[in-house]
Design a protein around this motif. Structure first.
Motif, mmCIF file in Angstrom:
data_model
loop_
_atom_site.group_PDB
_atom_site.id
_atom_site.type_symbol
_atom_site.label_atom_id
_atom_site.label_comp_id
_atom_site.label_asym_id
_atom_site.label_seq_id
_atom_site.Cartn_x
_atom_site.Cartn_y
_atom_site.Cartn_z
ATOM 1 N N CYS A 233 72.805 66.717 28.133
ATOM 2 C CA CYS A 233 73.913 65.991 28.621
ATOM 3 C C CYS A 233 74.805 65.805 27.089
ATOM 4 O O CYS A 233 74.451 65.387 26.176
ATOM 5 N N VAL A 234 76.152 66.401 27.234
ATOM 6 C CA VAL A 234 77.040 66.478 25.962
ATOM 7 C C VAL A 234 78.148 65.703 26.390
ATOM 8 O O VAL A 234 79.034 66.010 27.418
ATOM 9 N N PRO A 252 70.785 64.368 33.848
ATOM 10 C CA PRO A 252 71.708 63.155 34.292
ATOM 11 C C PRO A 252 72.785 62.779 33.595
ATOM 12 O O PRO A 252 72.697 63.005 32.276
ATOM 13 N N PRO A 253 73.754 62.503 34.347
ATOM 14 C CA PRO A 253 75.141 62.314 33.807
ATOM 15 C C PRO A 253 75.082 60.761 33.041
ATOM 16 O O PRO A 253 74.200 59.928 33.127
ATOM 17 N N PRO A 254 76.228 60.569 32.162
ATOM 18 C CA PRO A 254 76.185 59.271 31.563
ATOM 19 C C PRO A 254 76.423 58.180 32.510
ATOM 20 O O PRO A 254 76.789 58.134 33.752
ATOM 21 N N ARG A 263 79.080 52.459 36.672
ATOM 22 C CA ARG A 263 79.314 53.766 37.495
ATOM 23 C C ARG A 263 78.451 54.814 36.700
ATOM 24 O O ARG A 263 78.633 54.801 35.660
ATOM 25 N N PHE A 264 77.628 55.476 37.490
ATOM 26 C CA PHE A 264 76.995 56.730 37.057
ATOM 27 C C PHE A 264 78.252 58.018 37.251
ATOM 28 O O PHE A 264 78.502 58.033 38.434
ATOM 29 N N LEU A 293 76.446 55.259 28.139
ATOM 30 C CA LEU A 293 75.117 55.105 27.997
ATOM 31 C C LEU A 293 74.457 56.563 28.523
ATOM 32 O O LEU A 293 74.602 56.785 29.727
ATOM 33 N N LEU A 294 73.791 57.299 27.321
ATOM 34 C CA LEU A 294 73.132 58.511 27.792
ATOM 35 C C LEU A 294 71.772 58.451 27.816
ATOM 36 O O LEU A 294 71.261 57.716 26.979
#
Length: 610
Positions: A233-234, A252-254, A263-264, A293-294
């Protein structure tokens, strides 16, 4: 104090050297003086308490595994191993950062304990040492955003894993945030991780967007054994506008948190590396005080939790700390989240968390002071408070503080040597730049003169230059200006949270992979945990049932309780083989299940089930 030692130390015996160090015994910083042959000449009170004994007279080889070399040049040394004995007589190891400054007859060492929590008994040559060498030990400090990171290995015996994180400044003060995961554990996985991390850093630093950087990484990974099916994830955050641009490769997304809730973000991009995916990106605005948050999949794929439950628990833990009366630093938030996640459920995979929190920009610090000796202490204290407020690590604070102290000493003593004390003034201005550097300017309206009566004086600028990244002296008719530049960093909690007692304790879940029938319509049913131990069997089974000429297959993963990256790799390999043979591999799992969550992230889920 180091400035005093440098300028006041004569060429006498050890006793006179120690006497010249004003405040040595009562300093709040652990201090040790080593002689030219490595002998310990002096230890102050706080250092004796830290070392659990007075080591005066002992060889540095008995105190440090790699004793400092008194070669006449000041320098900083990171992560020196020290063997100690605690109050119970038990041998322990500690990891220190040292600021080493030459004094007459030896070297002065300032000790900063940077031993990660729980790491005192780890071997320097253990697998996790390879991991530490490939992960960043510090994070940049930049205006308008605070960074923190934490990493928890899944196994103490095979601690070197494929998880990684990174954070660095790209163009115009933006901050690149990266987390990723390579299949497997061990030195080989750590080596692949190091290569992928380096390529992403180079591509993003060159101005590539998150999606473009992932595309470049995908092309590179195709040539690296072991990089296939790695995920990442970048994200790039603009601290000024709050714009966050992100792209994912099967990861997984931030998670974005704000006072209003959390929210994700939706996955933006494609499947893991080297699976034929094309990458795209998405953008959102993170408001003032918001947190990004990553994390790696170990944070949300935990024993006894559905993906939805694990995600909600992650958001609640982070939100509760941010909404509390004392939010603490971003680094402490990472530790709180990771520790909270594994406290109840345990953990079965590496857990990595990277946090970026928007915060008000800390104003610069400046002062106009009379040219008197007392002003030197004012500057040192003022800088220490300002640097501490930025969140710099202790070694960085000491280095800047001491370097500027030497410059200010010269301005006070040598700018106007023939004038009465206090007649003139000097100015100090300090700022944190957008690219994560502390810049301190000291200016006076005089012309420095080097003293010639004492051969041991006049070394201050040389020491100051070695303690920081850049020191430039500009002399002109209007006075002398010195510009001091140093990288601004804070520690990352790499390998900082080993909690072996909380590691997942559960009965091994039975793994089964079998066809429902022996005909062309048969479905491969997979149940139990698909991890690094069972993935080889799944790979062999898939190879048999998807061999050239066989029918297209449906793989039912509804009963899978864990689908680790090794299992994802086996499924992607079979999917690619089927495509090459004009077959189709269809992976299915019901919504809400462990497998459905993972299959959707890695672009393997049957489109009809999304």
């Amino acid at each position: 104090m180091v400035g005093t030692a440098m300028d006041g130390a004569g060429g006498g015996a050890a006793g006179s050297t120690v006497a010249a160090l004003r405040g040595f015994e009562h300093s709040s910083v652990p201090l040790v003086v080593f002689g030219k042959r490595g002998e310990t000449l002096a230890v102050n009170a706080v250092a004796r308490a830290f070392l659990s004994r007075d080591v005066s007279g002992r060889s540095a080889f008995d105190v440090l595994e790699r004793p400092p070399v008194a070669d006449g040049k000041p320098f900083r040394a990171r992560e020196w191993l020290v063997r100690l004995v605690d109050a119970d007589g038990v041998a322990i190891s500690r990891c220190l950062d040292l600021v080493l400054v030459p004094v007459a007859g030896g070297v002065l060492a300032e000790l900063v304990d940077v031993t990660p929590t729980g790491e005192g008994d780890r071997r320097a040559d253990s697998p996790d040492s390879a991991q530490r060498a490939l992960l960043p030990l510090s994070l940049p400090v930049v205006p308008g955003v605070e960074l923190g990171a934490g990493y928890l290995p899944a196994e103490r015996e095979v601690a070197a894993g494929g998880d990684w994180f990174d954070a660095f400044v790209v163009g115009h003060g933006r901050v690149a945030l990266v987390v990723g995961d390579v299949v497997g554990h061990g030195v080989s996985a750590a080596a692949v991780m190091g290569q992928l991390r380096a390529v992403l850093c180079e591509r993003l630093s060159a101005g590539r967007s998150p999606a473009e950087a992932l595309s470049d990484l995908d092309a590179f990974a195709a040539r690296v054994p072991g990089a296939r099916v790695a995920t990442a994830c970048v994200a790039v955050l603009d601290p000024v506008t709050g714009e966050l641009v992100h792209a994912t490769a099967g990861h997984p997304p931030p998670l974005v948190l704000s006072p209003a809730g959390h929210r994700f973000l939706a996955p933006a991009g494609g499947g893991p590396l080297v699976t034929g995916s094309r990458y795209r990106e998405s953008s959102v605005v993170v408001g003032e005080g918001g947190t990004v948050l990553l994390y790696t999949d170990g944070a949300v794929e935990r024993p006894g939790r559905t993906p939805a439950q694990a995600e909600e628990e992650l958001a609640e833990l982070a939100g509760a700390r941010l909404a509390g009366p004392v939010a603490g630093s971003a680094g402490r938030l990472c530790g709180y989240v990771v520790d909270g996640l594994v406290a109840e459920s345990g953990y079965s995979d590496d857990v990595t968390v990277l946090v970026a929190r928007r915060r008000p920009v800390v104003a610069g610090w400046d002062a106009r002071l009379p040219s008197v000796l007392g002003s030197i202490g004012v500057v040192r204290r003022g800088l220490a408070g300002w640097l501490g407020g930025l969140g710099l690590d202790a070694v960085g604070v000491l280095a800047v503080q001491h370097a500027v102290g030497e410059v200010v000493t010269n301005a006070v003593e040598h700018a106007h040597p023939d004038s009465a004390e206090g007649v003139h003034e000097f100015r100090v201005e300090a700022e944190l730049t957008a690219d994560g550097r502390v810049v301190v300017t000291v200016a006076d309206d005089g012309a420095w003169r080097r003293p010639v009566s004492d051969p041991h004086r006049g070394l201050g600028l040389a020491m100051a230059a070695d303690l920081v990244d850049e020191l430039v002296v500009t002399r002109g008719p209007g006075g002398t200006t010195v510009r001091v530049v140093a990288a601004a960093t804070r520690p990352a909690q790499v390998m900082a949270l080993p909690v072996p007692a909380r590691q997942a304790e559960r009965e091994p879940e039975p793994y089964v992979a079998a066809l429902t029938a022996d005909d062309a319509e048969a479905t491969l049913v997979v149940r139990g945990a698909v991890d690094v131990t069972t993935a080889p069997d799944l790979r062999d089974t898939l190879l048999k049932v998807t061999a050239a000429g066989a029918a297209s297959r449906r793989v039912d993963l509804a009963g899978v309780t864990l689908l680790a990256s090794a299992g994802v790799s086996a499924l992607h390999e079979a999917s690619g083989r089927c495509s090459a043979n004009s077959q189709r591999l269809t992976c299915t799992a019901p919504p809400g299940s462990v497998a459905h969550h993972v299959l959707d992230l890695v672009a393997l889920l049957d489109p009809d089930e999304r």
